[in-house]
Motif scaffolding. Structure first.
Motif, PDB file in Angstrom:
ATOM      1  N   LYS A  61       0.832  -1.209   0.000  1.00 33.24           N
ATOM      2  CA  LYS A  61       0.000   0.000   0.000  1.00 33.24           C
ATOM      3  C   LYS A  61       0.865   1.257   0.000  1.00 33.24           C
ATOM      4  O   LYS A  61       0.562   2.228  -0.691  1.00 33.24           O
ATOM      5  N   MET A  62       1.942   1.235   0.783  1.00 33.01           N
ATOM      6  CA  MET A  62       2.831   2.398   0.822  1.00 33.01           C
ATOM      7  C   MET A  62       3.509   2.609  -0.531  1.00 33.01           C
ATOM      8  O   MET A  62       3.643   3.738  -1.000  1.00 33.01           O
ATOM      9  N   ALA A  63       3.915   1.524  -1.188  1.00 30.76           N
ATOM     10  CA  ALA A  63       4.573   1.634  -2.498  1.00 30.76           C
ATOM     11  C   ALA A  63       3.608   2.178  -3.544  1.00 30.76           C
ATOM     12  O   ALA A  63       3.970   3.037  -4.353  1.00 30.76           O
ATOM     13  N   VAL A  64       2.370   1.722  -3.520  1.00 33.27           N
ATOM     14  CA  VAL A  64       1.366   2.219  -4.466  1.00 33.27           C
ATOM     15  C   VAL A  64       1.096   3.701  -4.214  1.00 33.27           C
ATOM     16  O   VAL A  64       1.011   4.502  -5.144  1.00 33.27           O
ATOM     17  N   SER A  65       0.995   4.085  -2.947  1.00 33.37           N
ATOM     18  CA  SER A  65       0.769   5.486  -2.599  1.00 33.37           C
ATOM     19  C   SER A  65       1.933   6.361  -3.058  1.00 33.37           C
ATOM     20  O   SER A  65       1.733   7.445  -3.611  1.00 33.37           O
ATOM     21  N   MET A  66       3.157   5.897  -2.857  1.00 36.76           N
ATOM     22  CA  MET A  66       4.326   6.658  -3.284  1.00 36.76           C
ATOM     23  C   MET A  66       4.368   6.775  -4.806  1.00 36.76           C
ATOM     24  O   MET A  66       4.733   7.820  -5.344  1.00 36.76           O
ATOM     25  N   GLU A  67       3.982   5.722  -5.501  1.00 42.96           N
ATOM     26  CA  GLU A  67       3.954   5.775  -6.964  1.00 42.96           C
ATOM     27  C   GLU A  67       2.926   6.794  -7.445  1.00 42.96           C
ATOM     28  O   GLU A  67       3.191   7.580  -8.355  1.00 42.96           O
TER      29      GLU A  67
ATOM     30  N   SER B  65       4.248  10.235  -6.879  1.00 43.42           N
ATOM     31  CA  SER B  65       5.298  10.530  -7.852  1.00 43.42           C
ATOM     32  C   SER B  65       4.695  10.892  -9.211  1.00 43.42           C
ATOM     33  O   SER B  65       5.130  11.850  -9.854  1.00 43.42           O
ATOM     34  N   LEU B  66       3.687  10.153  -9.643  1.00 46.20           N
ATOM     35  CA  LEU B  66       3.014  10.467 -10.911  1.00 46.20           C
ATOM     36  C   LEU B  66       2.342  11.833 -10.844  1.00 46.20           C
ATOM     37  O   LEU B  66       2.424  12.627 -11.787  1.00 46.20           O
ATOM     38  N   ALA B  67       1.689  12.122  -9.723  1.00 46.96           N
ATOM     39  CA  ALA B  67       1.019  13.419  -9.563  1.00 46.96           C
ATOM     40  C   ALA B  67       2.040  14.550  -9.521  1.00 46.96           C
ATOM     41  O   ALA B  67       1.812  15.620 -10.086  1.00 46.96           O
ATOM     42  N   PHE B  68       3.182  14.329  -8.869  1.00 45.09           N
ATOM     43  CA  PHE B  68       4.227  15.356  -8.817  1.00 45.09           C
ATOM     44  C   PHE B  68       4.787  15.622 -10.210  1.00 45.09           C
ATOM     45  O   PHE B  68       5.005  16.772 -10.594  1.00 45.09           O
TER      46      PHE B  68
ATOM     47  N   SER C  15      -7.795   9.444  -6.335  1.00 41.46           N
ATOM     48  CA  SER C  15      -6.934   9.835  -5.239  1.00 41.46           C
ATOM     49  C   SER C  15      -7.581  11.002  -4.509  1.00 41.46           C
ATOM     50  O   SER C  15      -8.189  11.874  -5.120  1.00 41.46           O
ATOM     51  N   LYS C  16      -7.435  11.033  -3.206  1.00 42.10           N
ATOM     52  CA  LYS C  16      -8.062  12.081  -2.405  1.00 42.10           C
ATOM     53  C   LYS C  16      -7.219  13.347  -2.355  1.00 42.10           C
ATOM     54  O   LYS C  16      -7.673  14.373  -1.892  1.00 42.10           O
ATOM     55  N   TYR C  17      -5.982  13.283  -2.811  1.00 39.88           N
ATOM     56  CA  TYR C  17      -5.111  14.439  -2.688  1.00 39.88           C
ATOM     57  C   TYR C  17      -4.603  14.898  -4.054  1.00 39.88           C
ATOM     58  O   TYR C  17      -4.565  14.145  -5.018  1.00 39.88           O
ATOM     59  N   VAL C  18      -4.223  16.161  -4.099  1.00 44.15           N
ATOM     60  CA  VAL C  18      -3.598  16.770  -5.268  1.00 44.15           C
ATOM     61  C   VAL C  18      -2.184  17.150  -4.865  1.00 44.15           C
ATOM     62  O   VAL C  18      -1.963  17.691  -3.789  1.00 44.15           O
ATOM     63  N   VAL C  19      -1.240  16.854  -5.716  1.00 49.30           N
ATOM     64  CA  VAL C  19       0.136  17.272  -5.479  1.00 49.30           C
ATOM     65  C   VAL C  19       0.349  18.562  -6.248  1.00 49.30           C
ATOM     66  O   VAL C  19      -0.029  18.673  -7.413  1.00 49.30           O
ATOM     67  N   ALA C  20       0.914  19.564  -5.595  1.00 49.56           N
ATOM     68  CA  ALA C  20       1.115  20.864  -6.236  1.00 49.56           C
ATOM     69  C   ALA C  20       2.517  21.373  -5.956  1.00 49.56           C
ATOM     70  O   ALA C  20       3.138  21.031  -4.950  1.00 49.56           O
ATOM     71  N   ASN C  21       2.983  22.180  -6.887  1.00 49.45           N
ATOM     72  CA  ASN C  21       4.262  22.852  -6.717  1.00 49.45           C
ATOM     73  C   ASN C  21       4.120  24.242  -7.315  1.00 49.45           C
ATOM     74  O   ASN C  21       3.349  24.429  -8.258  1.00 49.45           O
ATOM     75  N   SER C  22       4.824  25.209  -6.773  1.00 52.40           N
ATOM     76  CA  SER C  22       4.715  26.585  -7.252  1.00 52.40           C
ATOM     77  C   SER C  22       6.068  27.114  -7.679  1.00 52.40           C
ATOM     78  O   SER C  22       7.100  26.698  -7.165  1.00 52.40           O
ATOM     79  N   GLN C  23       6.020  28.042  -8.617  1.00 57.11           N
ATOM     80  CA  GLN C  23       7.227  28.702  -9.092  1.00 57.11           C
ATOM     81  C   GLN C  23       6.903  30.165  -9.334  1.00 57.11           C
ATOM     82  O   GLN C  23       5.830  30.500  -9.826  1.00 57.11           O
ATOM     83  N   ASN C  24       7.826  31.033  -8.974  1.00 59.02           N
ATOM     84  CA  ASN C  24       7.674  32.455  -9.280  1.00 59.02           C
ATOM     85  C   ASN C  24       8.352  32.741 -10.610  1.00 59.02           C
ATOM     86  O   ASN C  24       9.386  32.155 -10.915  1.00 59.02           O
ATOM     87  N   ALA C  25       7.761  33.641 -11.377  1.00 50.38           N
ATOM     88  CA  ALA C  25       8.342  34.069 -12.644  1.00 50.38           C
ATOM     89  C   ALA C  25       8.328  35.578 -12.697  1.00 50.38           C
ATOM     90  O   ALA C  25       7.344  36.219 -12.322  1.00 50.38           O
ATOM     91  N   SER C  26       9.441  36.155 -13.129  1.00 52.49           N
ATOM     92  CA  SER C  26       9.536  37.601 -13.313  1.00 52.49           C
ATOM     93  C   SER C  26       9.778  37.887 -14.791  1.00 52.49           C
ATOM     94  O   SER C  26      10.607  37.219 -15.422  1.00 52.49           O
ATOM     95  N   VAL C  27       9.069  38.872 -15.309  1.00 55.56           N
ATOM     96  CA  VAL C  27       9.161  39.208 -16.716  1.00 55.56           C
ATOM     97  C   VAL C  27       9.442  40.704 -16.840  1.00 55.56           C
ATOM     98  O   VAL C  27       8.775  41.523 -16.198  1.00 55.56           O
ATOM     99  N   PHE C  28      10.428  41.058 -17.668  1.00 51.79           N
ATOM    100  CA  PHE C  28      10.648  42.464 -17.974  1.00 51.79           C
ATOM    101  C   PHE C  28       9.498  42.948 -18.833  1.00 51.79           C
ATOM    102  O   PHE C  28       9.148  42.323 -19.833  1.00 51.79           O
ATOM    103  N   ALA C  29       8.892  44.063 -18.434  1.00 52.75           N
ATOM    104  CA  ALA C  29       7.777  44.621 -19.200  1.00 52.75           C
ATOM    105  C   ALA C  29       7.718  46.120 -18.952  1.00 52.75           C
ATOM    106  O   ALA C  29       8.282  46.613 -17.967  1.00 52.75           O
ATOM    107  N   PRO C  30       7.044  46.858 -19.824  1.00 57.45           N
ATOM    108  CA  PRO C  30       6.907  48.291 -19.596  1.00 57.45           C
ATOM    109  C   PRO C  30       6.226  48.582 -18.257  1.00 57.45           C
ATOM    110  O   PRO C  30       5.296  47.876 -17.866  1.00 57.45           O
ATOM    111  N   ALA C  31       6.725  49.551 -17.555  1.00 59.56           N
ATOM    112  CA  ALA C  31       6.119  49.950 -16.286  1.00 59.56           C
ATOM    113  C   ALA C  31       4.739  50.533 -16.551  1.00 59.56           C
ATOM    114  O   ALA C  31       4.536  51.240 -17.527  1.00 59.56           O
TER     115      ALA C  31
END
Length: 193
Positions: free
Chosen positions: A40-46, A49-52, A175-191
């Motif tokens: 069960k732990m191996a299936v959960s980890m898999e 991993s797929l969700a990540f 699956s009862k959970y969602v795996v999420a990750n965040s990233q910040n992005a900065s873009v040069f643009a006119p003020a």
């Protein structure tokens, strides 16, 4: 007297045999239980991993679409960062960029069809079919600020850094959970000021 002694000995042997059998049964049940728990732990980890992987791919898809020169030159379509800049600004002190918030943020999906130039990736579908895995992203505009460390490059110009947050989300079906990750992005643009 001899017969009595044999009966006592055979009774003791039977008690020892039953104790050994009971010990072996307990060990066997314990081993099976442990194996089932490890499975069960191996299936959960898999699944995690797929969700990540799906969440990371969703972030990559936003970056792909935001750098697609064909899409950027199409006046009828916007990349996710431009859509987010034109939409609501997120206030991170009171709001959360949720994987389940469809209304306020720029939404994209990544399916098994992959990424296509000159295309907004809005279609629903699975990222992987076996097992079914969903992959999607949310993008929000955070703020406009002076570009740190760039004064020698763009000093005195009308350019600022537009900061975005991109959240990639992945979920394995059933699956009862969602795996999420965040990233910040900065873009040069006119003020804007």
């Amino acid at each position: 007297m001899m017969n009595n002694s044999k009966q006592k000995n055979s009774g003791m042997v039977m008690v020892f045999a039953l104790l050994i059998l009971m010990s072996l049964t307990i060990l066997g049940v314990s081993s099976v239980s442990s194996s089932l728990m490890q499975n069960k732990m191996a299936v959960s980890m898999e699944k995690r991993s797929l969700a990540f992987d799906a969440a990371e791919s969703a972030i990559g898809a936003v970056m792909f679409e935001s750098e697609d020169k064909t899409l950027l030159s199409n006046d009828n379509l916007n990349d996710p960062l431009s859509d987010a800049r034109a939409g609501n600004q997120i206030d991170l002190t009171v709001q959360e960029l949720s994987c389940f918030e469809d209304a306020n943020w720029t939404n994209r999906s990544l399916t098994k069809n992959g990424l296509t130039k000159n295309s907004q990736h809005l279609a629903a579908g699975n990222y992987i079919d076996s097992p079914n895995v969903k992959s999607w992203s949310r993008t929000a505009f955070v703020r406009e600020q002076a570009c740190v460390g760039s004064s020698n490059v763009i000093g005195g110009s009308n350019i600022s850094c537009h900061v975005f947050i991109v959240k990639g989300c992945g979920q394995v079906e059933d699956s009862k959970y969602v795996v999420a990750n965040s990233q910040n992005a900065s873009v040069f643009a006119p003020a804007s000021q």
